[in-house]
Design an enzyme around this catalytic site. Structure first.
Site, PDB file in Angstrom:
ATOM      1  N   ASP A  60      -5.114  -4.517  -6.500  1.00 42.05           N
ATOM      2  CA  ASP A  60      -5.623  -4.770  -5.153  1.00 42.05           C
ATOM      3  C   ASP A  60      -4.624  -5.709  -4.472  1.00 42.05           C
ATOM      4  O   ASP A  60      -4.345  -6.806  -4.962  1.00 42.05           O
ATOM      5  CB  ASP A  60      -7.006  -5.426  -5.251  1.00 42.05           C
ATOM      6  CG  ASP A  60      -7.669  -5.509  -3.875  1.00 42.05           C
ATOM      7  OD1 ASP A  60      -6.956  -5.711  -2.864  1.00 42.05           O
ATOM      8  OD2 ASP A  60      -8.900  -5.389  -3.813  1.00 42.05           O
ATOM      9  N   PRO A  66       1.260   7.801  -1.076  1.00 41.69           N
ATOM     10  CA  PRO A  66       2.039   8.521  -2.102  1.00 41.69           C
ATOM     11  C   PRO A  66       3.553   8.307  -2.070  1.00 41.69           C
ATOM     12  O   PRO A  66       4.284   9.056  -2.703  1.00 41.69           O
ATOM     13  CB  PRO A  66       1.701   9.980  -1.801  1.00 41.69           C
ATOM     14  CG  PRO A  66       1.512  10.003  -0.313  1.00 41.69           C
ATOM     15  CD  PRO A  66       0.890   8.683   0.038  1.00 41.69           C
ATOM     16  N   GLY A  67       4.028   7.295  -1.370  1.00 42.92           N
ATOM     17  CA  GLY A  67       5.409   6.888  -1.584  1.00 42.92           C
ATOM     18  C   GLY A  67       6.446   7.319  -0.564  1.00 42.92           C
ATOM     19  O   GLY A  67       7.633   7.084  -0.767  1.00 42.92           O
ATOM     20  N   GLY A  68       6.026   7.931   0.533  1.00 47.25           N
ATOM     21  CA  GLY A  68       6.997   8.327   1.561  1.00 47.25           C
ATOM     22  C   GLY A  68       7.810   7.132   2.036  1.00 47.25           C
ATOM     23  O   GLY A  68       9.043   7.181   2.099  1.00 47.25           O
ATOM     24  N   LYS A  69       7.107   6.044   2.353  1.00 48.61           N
ATOM     25  CA  LYS A  69       7.824   4.876   2.880  1.00 48.61           C
ATOM     26  C   LYS A  69       8.503   4.075   1.778  1.00 48.61           C
ATOM     27  O   LYS A  69       9.588   3.530   1.991  1.00 48.61           O
ATOM     28  CB  LYS A  69       6.875   3.987   3.688  1.00 48.61           C
ATOM     29  CG  LYS A  69       6.325   4.713   4.912  1.00 48.61           C
ATOM     30  CD  LYS A  69       5.430   3.849   5.759  1.00 48.61           C
ATOM     31  CE  LYS A  69       4.621   4.697   6.728  1.00 48.61           C
ATOM     32  NZ  LYS A  69       3.622   5.562   6.043  1.00 48.61           N
ATOM     33  N   CYS A 106       0.888  -1.182   0.000  1.00 46.27           N
ATOM     34  CA  CYS A 106       0.000   0.000   0.000  1.00 46.27           C
ATOM     35  C   CYS A 106       0.915   1.218   0.000  1.00 46.27           C
ATOM     36  O   CYS A 106       1.173   1.800   1.044  1.00 46.27           O
ATOM     37  CB  CYS A 106      -0.873   0.025   1.253  1.00 46.27           C
ATOM     38  SG  CYS A 106      -1.799  -1.488   1.529  1.00 46.27           S
ATOM     39  N   ASP A 136       1.515  -1.032   5.023  1.00 48.64           N
ATOM     40  CA  ASP A 136       1.184   0.235   5.692  1.00 48.64           C
ATOM     41  C   ASP A 136      -0.279   0.488   5.319  1.00 48.64           C
ATOM     42  O   ASP A 136      -0.576   1.209   4.378  1.00 48.64           O
ATOM     43  CB  ASP A 136       2.112   1.343   5.181  1.00 48.64           C
ATOM     44  CG  ASP A 136       1.919   2.652   5.928  1.00 48.64           C
ATOM     45  OD1 ASP A 136       1.790   2.611   7.167  1.00 48.64           O
ATOM     46  OD2 ASP A 136       1.894   3.704   5.276  1.00 48.64           O
ATOM     47  N   ASP A 181      -0.228   0.143  -5.257  1.00 49.66           N
ATOM     48  CA  ASP A 181      -1.391   0.781  -4.637  1.00 49.66           C
ATOM     49  C   ASP A 181      -2.584   0.528  -5.548  1.00 49.66           C
ATOM     50  O   ASP A 181      -2.431   0.421  -6.762  1.00 49.66           O
ATOM     51  CB  ASP A 181      -1.171   2.290  -4.445  1.00 49.66           C
ATOM     52  CG  ASP A 181      -2.039   2.859  -3.324  1.00 49.66           C
ATOM     53  OD1 ASP A 181      -1.544   2.995  -2.194  1.00 49.66           O
ATOM     54  OD2 ASP A 181      -3.226   3.137  -3.582  1.00 49.66           O
ATOM     55  N   CYS A 204      -1.818   4.109  11.054  1.00 49.80           N
ATOM     56  CA  CYS A 204      -1.730   5.369  11.797  1.00 49.80           C
ATOM     57  C   CYS A 204      -3.018   5.558  12.601  1.00 49.80           C
ATOM     58  O   CYS A 204      -3.578   6.644  12.650  1.00 49.80           O
ATOM     59  CB  CYS A 204      -1.454   6.544  10.864  1.00 49.80           C
ATOM     60  SG  CYS A 204      -2.565   6.692   9.472  1.00 49.80           S
TER      61      CYS A 204
HETATM   62  C1  LIG Z   1      -1.746   4.692   4.756  1.00 46.96           C
HETATM   63  S1  LIG Z   1      -1.837   4.849   3.030  1.00 46.96           S
HETATM   64  C2  LIG Z   1      -0.195   4.434   2.503  1.00 46.96           C
HETATM   65  C3  LIG Z   1       0.835   5.501   2.714  1.00 46.96           C
HETATM   66  C4  LIG Z   1       2.180   5.145   2.104  1.00 46.96           C
HETATM   67  N1  LIG Z   1       2.669   3.859   2.619  1.00 46.96           N
HETATM   68  C5  LIG Z   1       3.237   6.207   2.329  1.00 46.96           C
HETATM   69  O1  LIG Z   1       4.073   6.050   3.217  1.00 46.96           O
HETATM   70  O2  LIG Z   1       3.273   7.207   1.578  1.00 46.96           O
HETATM   71  C6  LIG Z   1      -2.781   3.453   2.534  1.00 46.96           C
HETATM   72  C7  LIG Z   1      -2.872   3.235   1.031  1.00 46.96           C
HETATM   73  O3  LIG Z   1      -3.518   1.979   0.803  1.00 46.96           O
HETATM   74  C8  LIG Z   1      -4.185   2.049  -0.429  1.00 46.96           C
HETATM   75  N2  LIG Z   1      -5.129   0.919  -0.470  1.00 46.96           N
HETATM   76  C9  LIG Z   1      -6.362   0.819   0.076  1.00 46.96           C
HETATM   77  N3  LIG Z   1      -6.885  -0.394  -0.163  1.00 46.96           N
HETATM   78  C10 LIG Z   1      -5.974  -1.087  -0.874  1.00 46.96           C
HETATM   79  C11 LIG Z   1      -5.941  -2.403  -1.439  1.00 46.96           C
HETATM   80  N4  LIG Z   1      -6.957  -3.244  -1.298  1.00 46.96           N
HETATM   81  N5  LIG Z   1      -4.847  -2.769  -2.142  1.00 46.96           N
HETATM   82  C12 LIG Z   1      -3.794  -1.916  -2.300  1.00 46.96           C
HETATM   83  N6  LIG Z   1      -3.777  -0.670  -1.764  1.00 46.96           N
HETATM   84  C13 LIG Z   1      -4.851  -0.259  -1.078  1.00 46.96           C
HETATM   85  C14 LIG Z   1      -4.773   3.441  -0.436  1.00 46.96           C
HETATM   86  O4  LIG Z   1      -5.029   3.882  -1.758  1.00 46.96           O
HETATM   87  C15 LIG Z   1      -3.679   4.260   0.255  1.00 46.96           C
HETATM   88  O5  LIG Z   1      -2.863   4.895  -0.688  1.00 46.96           O
END
Ligand SMILES: C[S@@+](CC[C@H](N)C(=O)[O-])C[C@H]1O[C@@H](n2cnc3c(N)ncnc32)[C@H](O)[C@@H]1O
Lengths: 168, 302
Positions: free
Chosen positions: B157, B109-112, B106, B177, B130, B230
């Site tokens: 997914d 936007p790519g920070g991790k 997940c 994440d 994502d 979070c």
């Molecule tokens: C907490 S954010 C991730 C932040 C990211 N790791 C960062 O550090 O920038 C959760 C992400 O999960 C994605 N997401 C939600 N359901 C998902 C799924 N079933 N499969 C893949 N990604 C999913 C969302 O679009 C969102 O971008």
């Protein structure tokens, strides 16, 4: 020769002789270009592969992947080919341009600022080649590339893409 | 703040917790060592006249004193990336090594994902996935700005992620994440709790379980999976990990983290969890003056 499929990533052939797709450049030509134009040593790219997705858009990648590959992105876009003058990207120049020895134009504080905001400016002192140059400035005691510019007729045009421009 | 009342029984010094949740957060940034060393970055910041403070637990994490952290030379050059202090914890716990194959399930936007690439010296393969195409464009923008060349970006997914697109069939490490109710981001987004409901928790918990299970399956025996959110809700944290322990081959393992935190819960709302859940970390806003986070480290055992 087959046509380029703009929807997927294809790894570049090692040399022009191994080309199977119309108009596709080879790894050798890409590495030579970076060396001939900017003096970036070819060893810089020893652990990277080059790919084409979209007509003429070349990507540089450090990871593993089979070819062809249909995903969103690999590594970063580095170069635009299939046009008369090849054009490196600003992000590539920031990442690898520190190794360049040629076609790097050093900008002072005000010039650097204008360049980063996307402005074109008159710069008479440049005596090198015309065409695409790396705009750079000194930060923390070392020269640091800012992005790509186009130099013609005494003018340096900033090619920093809109989304990357900043008021600094 | 009303929804947070349910955590009164589990949070030490609940009043300090609530008070911290009401205080806005400063501007944190991570030094992107793909573009510049910590030393050079700090020198560049000083040249620009920007004050900073390095986090005790991680010299690459900075607290910046500026109103517009995106309009600095260090940010323009990709030496720094705006990222909340606790958000830098999960990649450090995952501890990826140069040359490995790592899945960020997940990633937008790519920070991790870019932090993972930096920890690997940008050598190896970080598959950044994502399911949200709009957020993937932000991920790609950040990856290019930060010069991460080891990222492969996919849009799928994560719950039924296929490795057929690659030549390898398992990862060395995976980060989940997860999407969550984001209670812990209240200091950054004051409206984070506006749509809070127990129903929302229950529905996102289902997605979290599916993604974590897939991540464990896609990781090799002996490999590592980190699960993070979070949010504070145990339904999205310990209960999700408990589900993975019951359904997949894995165990919770200890990790070192030089921050103050509380151990994970072994019971919530009448439900009991495995005692190993104590090894997970609940980071509350008042403990280190940050946002809130939950982090678990799992070892894949088959
Ligand atoms: C907490 S954010 C991730 C932040 C990211 N790791 C960062 O550090 O920038 C959760 C992400 O999960 C994605 N997401 C939600 N359901 C998902 C799924 N079933 N499969 C893949 N990604 C999913 C969302 O679009 C969102 O971008």
């Amino acid at each position: 020769m087959s046509e380029n499929d703009g929807q997927r990533f294809d790894r570049l052939p090692a040399t022009p002789a191994e080309r199977t797709v119309e108009g596709r450049v080879s790894r050798e030509e890409v590495v030579d270009y970076f060396e001939d134009r900017f003096g970036i040593p070819p060893e810089t790219f020893a652990d990277y592969t080059f790919w084409e997705k979209g007509a003429g858009k070349i990507w540089i990648y450090a990871g593993e992947a089979p070819t062809p590959l249909e995903i969103e992105a690999i590594g970063m876009t580095c170069l635009r080919t299939r046009q008369e003058h090849w054009k490196p990207t600003t992000d590539f120049v920031q990442r690898f341009g520190g190794r360049a020895t040629d076609c790097v134009i050093e900008l002072d504080r005000e010039e650097a600022r204008a360049f980063a905001t996307g402005e074109d400016q008159e710069i008479e002192r440049w005596e090198g080649d015309w065409g695409y140059l790396i705009g750079a400035h000194t930060i923390a005691d070392d020269l640091e590339p800012i992005g790509i510019g186009l130099y013609v007729h005494g003018e340096l045009r900033s090619m920093v893409p809109k989304g990357r421009q900043r008021e600094l | 703040m009303e929804p947070l009342e349910r955590y009164r029984p589990i949070v030490d010094d609940f009043d300090a917790f609530l008070e911290a949740c009401e205080r806005p957060l400063g501007n944190a940034a991570r030094v992107n060592t793909i573009k510049a060393s910590v030393e050079r970055t700090l020198e560049a910041l000083e040249e620009e006249g920007l004050a900073y403070e390095q986090a005790d637990w991680n010299p690459r994490v900075l607290d910046l004193e500026t109103g517009s952290p995106g309009s600095t030379w260090t940010s323009f050059h990709g030496f720094t990336h705006g990222q909340e202090e606790v958000s830098a914890v999960p990649p450090v716990v995952l501890d990826p090594q140069p040359g490995e194959r790592v899945w960020d399930s997940c990633a937008a936007p790519g920070g991790k994902a870019t932090q993972l690439a930096a920890l690997m010296d940008d050598e190896g393969t970080v598959v950044a996935n994502d399911n949200n195409l709009g957020r993937i464009s932000a991920l790609r923008f950040n990856a290019e700005r930060l010069g991460a060349t080891s990222l492969a970006v996919t849009n799928a997914d994560a719950r039924n992620y296929s490795l057929n697109r690659f030549d390898f069939d398992e990862f060395d490490r995976a980060l989940v994440d997860a999407p969550c109710t984001c209670e812990g981001t209240i200091r950054k987004n004051p409206d984070a709790l506006d749509n809070w409901s127990e129903g929302a928790i229950a529905s996102v918990a289902g997605v979290q379980k599916g993604i974590l299970r897939r991540a464990i399956q896609a990781t090799r025996e002996g490999g590592t999976v980190v699960y993070s959110t979070c949010t504070f809700a145990p339904e999205e944290n310990e209960a999700v990990v408990q589900h993975a322990l019951e359904e997949e081959d894995c165990r919770v393992v200890d990790f070192d983290l030089d921050l103050e935190y509380s151990p994970g819960l072994t019971e919530w709302d009448g439900e009991e969890f495995d005692s190993s859940l104590e090894r997970t970390a609940r980071i509350y806003p008042h403990q280190n003056d940050t946002g809130g986070f939950f982090v678990t480290k799992l070892e894949v055992t088959a």
